[in-house]
Design a protein around this motif. Structure first.
Motif, PDB file in Angstrom:
ATOM      1  N   ALA A 135       0.826  -1.206   0.000  1.00 49.66           N
ATOM      2  CA  ALA A 135       0.000   0.000   0.000  1.00 49.66           C
ATOM      3  C   ALA A 135       0.858   1.254   0.000  1.00 49.66           C
ATOM      4  CB  ALA A 135      -0.919  -0.011   1.220  1.00 49.66           C
ATOM      5  N   THR A 136       1.843   1.306  -0.870  1.00 51.61           N
ATOM      6  CA  THR A 136       2.685   2.485  -0.979  1.00 51.61           C
ATOM      7  C   THR A 136       2.131   3.422  -2.042  1.00 51.61           C
ATOM      8  OG1 THR A 136       4.093   1.453  -2.630  1.00 51.61           O
ATOM      9  CG2 THR A 136       4.694   1.134  -0.321  1.00 51.61           C
ATOM     10  N   PRO A 137       2.417   4.725  -1.931  1.00 49.06           N
ATOM     11  CA  PRO A 137       1.906   5.656  -2.944  1.00 49.06           C
ATOM     12  C   PRO A 137       2.379   5.317  -4.348  1.00 49.06           C
ATOM     13  CG  PRO A 137       2.631   6.841  -0.979  1.00 49.06           C
ATOM     14  CD  PRO A 137       3.059   5.423  -0.798  1.00 49.06           C
ATOM     15  N   ASN A 138       3.666   4.912  -4.515  1.00 51.35           N
ATOM     16  CA  ASN A 138       4.175   4.592  -5.846  1.00 51.35           C
ATOM     17  C   ASN A 138       3.446   3.400  -6.457  1.00 51.35           C
ATOM     18  OD1 ASN A 138       6.034   6.672  -5.815  1.00 51.35           O
ATOM     19  ND2 ASN A 138       7.708   5.384  -5.013  1.00 51.35           N
ATOM     20  N   TYR A 139       3.213   2.375  -5.649  1.00 52.33           N
ATOM     21  CA  TYR A 139       2.500   1.206  -6.156  1.00 52.33           C
ATOM     22  C   TYR A 139       1.094   1.587  -6.606  1.00 52.33           C
ATOM     23  CZ  TYR A 139       0.473  -3.466  -6.385  1.00 52.33           C
ATOM     24  OH  TYR A 139      -0.156  -4.601  -6.808  1.00 52.33           O
ATOM     25  N   ALA A 140       0.403   2.392  -5.801  1.00 54.78           N
ATOM     26  CA  ALA A 140      -0.954   2.800  -6.143  1.00 54.78           C
ATOM     27  C   ALA A 140      -0.969   3.606  -7.434  1.00 54.78           C
ATOM     28  CB  ALA A 140      -1.550   3.615  -5.001  1.00 54.78           C
ATOM     29  N   LEU A 141      -0.012   4.535  -7.588  1.00 56.06           N
ATOM     30  CA  LEU A 141       0.044   5.352  -8.806  1.00 56.06           C
ATOM     31  C   LEU A 141       0.321   4.493 -10.029  1.00 56.06           C
ATOM     32  CD1 LEU A 141       0.024   8.104 -10.169  1.00 56.06           C
ATOM     33  CD2 LEU A 141       2.462   8.323  -9.604  1.00 56.06           C
ATOM     34  N   ASP A 142       1.213   3.520  -9.888  1.00 55.80           N
ATOM     35  CA  ASP A 142       1.518   2.645 -11.024  1.00 55.80           C
ATOM     36  C   ASP A 142       0.299   1.846 -11.468  1.00 55.80           C
ATOM     37  OD1 ASP A 142       4.092   3.521 -11.005  1.00 55.80           O
ATOM     38  OD2 ASP A 142       4.912   1.772  -9.944  1.00 55.80           O
ATOM     39  N   ARG A 143      -0.526   1.410 -10.515  1.00 57.82           N
ATOM     40  CA  ARG A 143      -1.712   0.642 -10.886  1.00 57.82           C
ATOM     41  C   ARG A 143      -2.739   1.509 -11.615  1.00 57.82           C
ATOM     42  NH1 ARG A 143       1.800  -1.606  -9.100  1.00 57.82           N
ATOM     43  NH2 ARG A 143       2.148  -1.658 -11.332  1.00 57.82           N
ATOM     44  N   VAL A 144      -2.826   2.757 -11.228  1.00 54.34           N
ATOM     45  CA  VAL A 144      -3.718   3.684 -11.934  1.00 54.34           C
ATOM     46  C   VAL A 144      -3.215   3.910 -13.355  1.00 54.34           C
ATOM     47  CG1 VAL A 144      -4.578   6.059 -12.008  1.00 54.34           C
ATOM     48  CG2 VAL A 144      -4.528   4.813  -9.835  1.00 54.34           C
ATOM     49  N   LEU A 145      -1.897   4.097 -13.495  1.00 56.86           N
ATOM     50  CA  LEU A 145      -1.339   4.287 -14.836  1.00 56.86           C
ATOM     51  C   LEU A 145      -1.557   3.050 -15.695  1.00 56.86           C
ATOM     52  CD1 LEU A 145       2.049   6.092 -14.002  1.00 56.86           C
ATOM     53  CD2 LEU A 145      -0.035   7.082 -14.976  1.00 56.86           C
ATOM     54  N   GLU A 146      -1.379   1.883 -15.114  1.00 59.03           N
ATOM     55  CA  GLU A 146      -1.646   0.637 -15.846  1.00 59.03           C
ATOM     56  C   GLU A 146      -3.078   0.606 -16.374  1.00 59.03           C
ATOM     57  OE1 GLU A 146      -1.022  -3.041 -13.912  1.00 59.03           O
ATOM     58  OE2 GLU A 146       1.063  -2.614 -13.391  1.00 59.03           O
ATOM     59  N   THR A 147      -4.009   0.949 -15.515  1.00 58.63           N
ATOM     60  CA  THR A 147      -5.426   0.901 -15.898  1.00 58.63           C
ATOM     61  C   THR A 147      -5.716   1.874 -17.032  1.00 58.63           C
ATOM     62  OG1 THR A 147      -6.072   0.255 -13.668  1.00 58.63           O
ATOM     63  CG2 THR A 147      -7.783   1.211 -15.070  1.00 58.63           C
ATOM     64  N   VAL A 148      -5.176   3.082 -16.931  1.00 63.04           N
ATOM     65  CA  VAL A 148      -5.397   4.080 -17.983  1.00 63.04           C
ATOM     66  C   VAL A 148      -4.798   3.605 -19.298  1.00 63.04           C
ATOM     67  CG1 VAL A 148      -4.878   6.429 -18.720  1.00 63.04           C
ATOM     68  CG2 VAL A 148      -5.538   5.983 -16.353  1.00 63.04           C
ATOM     69  N   ILE A 149      -3.595   3.018 -19.242  1.00 67.86           N
ATOM     70  CA  ILE A 149      -2.966   2.498 -20.462  1.00 67.86           C
ATOM     71  C   ILE A 149      -3.824   1.394 -21.077  1.00 67.86           C
ATOM     72  CG2 ILE A 149      -0.996   1.176 -21.320  1.00 67.86           C
ATOM     73  CD1 ILE A 149       0.733   2.707 -19.271  1.00 67.86           C
ATOM     74  N   GLY A 150      -4.301   0.456 -20.255  1.00 71.81           N
ATOM     75  CA  GLY A 150      -5.141  -0.629 -20.772  1.00 71.81           C
ATOM     76  C   GLY A 150      -6.440  -0.116 -21.363  1.00 71.81           C
ATOM     77  N   ALA A 151      -7.050   0.870 -20.714  1.00 72.78           N
ATOM     78  CA  ALA A 151      -8.306   1.422 -21.225  1.00 72.78           C
ATOM     79  C   ALA A 151      -8.090   2.123 -22.559  1.00 72.78           C
ATOM     80  CB  ALA A 151      -8.900   2.386 -20.202  1.00 72.78           C
ATOM     81  N   ILE A 152      -7.023   2.914 -22.663  1.00 69.41           N
ATOM     82  CA  ILE A 152      -6.747   3.623 -23.920  1.00 69.41           C
ATOM     83  C   ILE A 152      -6.469   2.635 -25.048  1.00 69.41           C
ATOM     84  CG2 ILE A 152      -5.091   5.133 -25.072  1.00 69.41           C
ATOM     85  CD1 ILE A 152      -4.822   6.654 -22.442  1.00 69.41           C
ATOM     86  N   ILE A 153      -5.685   1.617 -24.775  1.00 70.14           N
ATOM     87  CA  ILE A 153      -5.378   0.621 -25.804  1.00 70.14           C
ATOM     88  C   ILE A 153      -6.644  -0.128 -26.215  1.00 70.14           C
ATOM     89  CG2 ILE A 153      -4.179  -1.561 -26.230  1.00 70.14           C
ATOM     90  CD1 ILE A 153      -1.809  -0.440 -24.707  1.00 70.14           C
ATOM     91  N   GLY A 154      -7.510  -0.430 -25.252  1.00 69.12           N
ATOM     92  CA  GLY A 154      -8.771  -1.092 -25.600  1.00 69.12           C
ATOM     93  C   GLY A 154      -9.605  -0.257 -26.542  1.00 69.12           C
ATOM     94  N   ILE A 155      -9.700   1.042 -26.291  1.00 68.43           N
ATOM     95  CA  ILE A 155     -10.464   1.930 -27.171  1.00 68.43           C
ATOM     96  C   ILE A 155      -9.820   2.005 -28.549  1.00 68.43           C
ATOM     97  CG2 ILE A 155     -11.177   4.316 -27.551  1.00 68.43           C
ATOM     98  CD1 ILE A 155     -11.539   4.600 -24.556  1.00 68.43           C
ATOM     99  N   LEU A 156      -8.482   2.150 -28.580  1.00 64.70           N
ATOM    100  CA  LEU A 156      -7.784   2.258 -29.867  1.00 64.70           C
ATOM    101  C   LEU A 156      -7.952   0.993 -30.703  1.00 64.70           C
ATOM    102  CD1 LEU A 156      -4.475   4.038 -28.767  1.00 64.70           C
ATOM    103  CD2 LEU A 156      -6.463   5.041 -29.935  1.00 64.70           C
ATOM    104  N   VAL A 157      -7.828  -0.171 -30.075  1.00 64.16           N
ATOM    105  CA  VAL A 157      -7.982  -1.425 -30.817  1.00 64.16           C
ATOM    106  C   VAL A 157      -9.407  -1.577 -31.328  1.00 64.16           C
ATOM    107  CG1 VAL A 157      -8.000  -3.943 -30.580  1.00 64.16           C
ATOM    108  CG2 VAL A 157      -6.101  -2.619 -29.654  1.00 64.16           C
ATOM    109  N   ASN A 158     -10.392  -1.252 -30.491  1.00 65.07           N
ATOM    110  CA  ASN A 158     -11.787  -1.380 -30.911  1.00 65.07           C
ATOM    111  C   ASN A 158     -12.120  -0.413 -32.041  1.00 65.07           C
ATOM    112  OD1 ASN A 158     -14.190  -2.782 -30.602  1.00 65.07           O
ATOM    113  ND2 ASN A 158     -15.064  -1.291 -29.184  1.00 65.07           N
ATOM    114  N   THR A 159     -11.441   0.742 -32.068  1.00 65.77           N
ATOM    115  CA  THR A 159     -11.688   1.731 -33.117  1.00 65.77           C
ATOM    116  C   THR A 159     -10.945   1.398 -34.397  1.00 65.77           C
ATOM    117  OG1 THR A 159     -11.975   3.449 -31.427  1.00 65.77           O
ATOM    118  CG2 THR A 159     -11.585   4.193 -33.689  1.00 65.77           C
ATOM    119  N   ALA A 160      -9.705   0.924 -34.270  1.00 65.19           N
ATOM    120  CA  ALA A 160      -8.860   0.708 -35.443  1.00 65.19           C
ATOM    121  C   ALA A 160      -9.193  -0.578 -36.188  1.00 65.19           C
ATOM    122  CB  ALA A 160      -7.389   0.699 -35.028  1.00 65.19           C
TER     123      ALA A 160
END
Length: 351
Positions: A135-160
């Protein structure tokens, strides 16, 4: 005698009524793999599970749904990660804290009036953060970044990769409505021309009432088609077709109501002598013509049994009965009113 308990069939099945398109499965797999690879390169640390899960959930039947799911997923992860981080820093990460984080997440999501998808995501994210990491701040931030990256890639793949367009399914449902409406008019006409048993009349009424769920299915398919065009780069070539289907559905929805009403009137007022009434036979002929015009308006194949009817509108003028039957005048009057409304719909300019 006690009857054996039977569970509903739905509760015993884990299979869908039909398969989804394989293209959607392929796009989901591509998005999941791409999200894992990209997140692993950009966010060092544990395996990018959050990115892969986000990509899988974001690839939806429409781009608009993908965008909505991406927002839900991202907001849910952020809120869940914040809750897990705060509880982890204050209380550590024993098992009871993990369970507490899940419960608190659900309460917070309820208090914020979050959608069901976002609510589930808040609880899942909080539990995963405490169960799989620290439960460290860095770990929490990395998981948020992971989620945003996965969501963006999902949208791009579904669109392309062939962005989904559900307009053909809407066209199929609208055509089914046209065929069923014409068939219901034909069945009603046949019932006025040949003697009917009470069981046959009950079947006639049941089949007529089934027009309503068919109409509702067409309306739902058009809404899904419109949703699939939102944010879709392929939308321009389909919007006019979808608008035409919506206009046709709006135009013929009253005809569905009138057809059901006429069938109900025949069911309630039927007598064996009705088939000998010239006025009733004239109404039956008008119903055959109306069925022909419905098929013509929906661009459907004509009825092969009545192929002699030309490919022109057949219901050319309202039927007028100058001398109503003394025995059947109530039924005839009811049928004429609805037939007149059907005539108005079929004779008006669709434009």
């Amino acid at each position: 005698m006690r009857l054996p308990l039977r569970l509903p069939r739905e509760s015993l099945s884990f299979r869908a009524p039909r398969r989804g398109p394989f293209l959607q499965v392929a796009k989901t797999a591509v998005a999941m793999i791409a999200a894992w690879v990209v997140a692993d390169l950009l966010v060092p640390g544990p395996p990018p599970i959050f990115a892969a899960i986000a990509a899988v959930l974001v690839v939806q039947p429409s781009i608009n749904q993908s965008f909505t799911r991406a927002v839900e997923r991202s907001v849910g992860v952020i809120v869940g990660v914040v809750i897990a981080s705060v509880l982890g820093i204050l209380l550590g990460s024993p098992t009871w804290v993990i369970l507490l984080a899940g419960a608190v997440s659900l309460v917070v999501a309820w208090a914020l009036r979050m959608s069901p998808g976002a609510t589930n995501q808040v609880a899942i994210s909080a539990v995963l953060v405490l169960a799989l990491g620290t439960a460290t701040p860095n770990y929490a931030l990395d998981r948020v970044l992971e989620t945003v990256i996965g969501a963006i890639i999902g949208i791009l793949v579904n669109t392309a990769l062939v962005p989904p367009v559900l307009v053909p399914d809407a066209r199929s449902k609208v055509d089914i409505l046209g065929r069923e409406l014409a068939a219901a008019l034909e069945r009603l006409a046949d019932a006025l021309e040949t003697p009917q048993t009470r069981e046959a009349l009950e079947g006639l009424l049941l089949e007529a009432r089934l027009l309503r769920p068919v109409r509702d299915a067409a309306a739902d398919a058009i809404r899904d088609g419109a949703d699939s065009l939102s944010l879709n780069p392929r939308s321009s070539r389909h919007r006019a077709d979808l608008a035409e289907m919506q206009a046709r559905l709006d135009r013929f929805t009253p005809v569905v109501t009138q057809t059901v009403g006429m069938t109900r009137a025949v069911y309630d007022g039927y007598t064996s002598s009705i088939v000998e009434d010239p006025s009733v036979r004239a109404i039956a002929e008008q119903l055959h013509r109306a069925a022909h015009d419905v098929r013509l308006d929906f661009h459907l194949e004509p009825d092969t049994e009545r192929a002699a009817v030309t490919e022109e509108p057949a219901l050319t003028r309202p039927l007028q009965i100058r001398t109503p039957s003394a025995e059947h005048w109530v039924l005839i009057g009811s049928l004429l009113m609805d037939l007149h409304r059907i005539h108005e719909t079929l004779s008006e300019d669709p434009a």
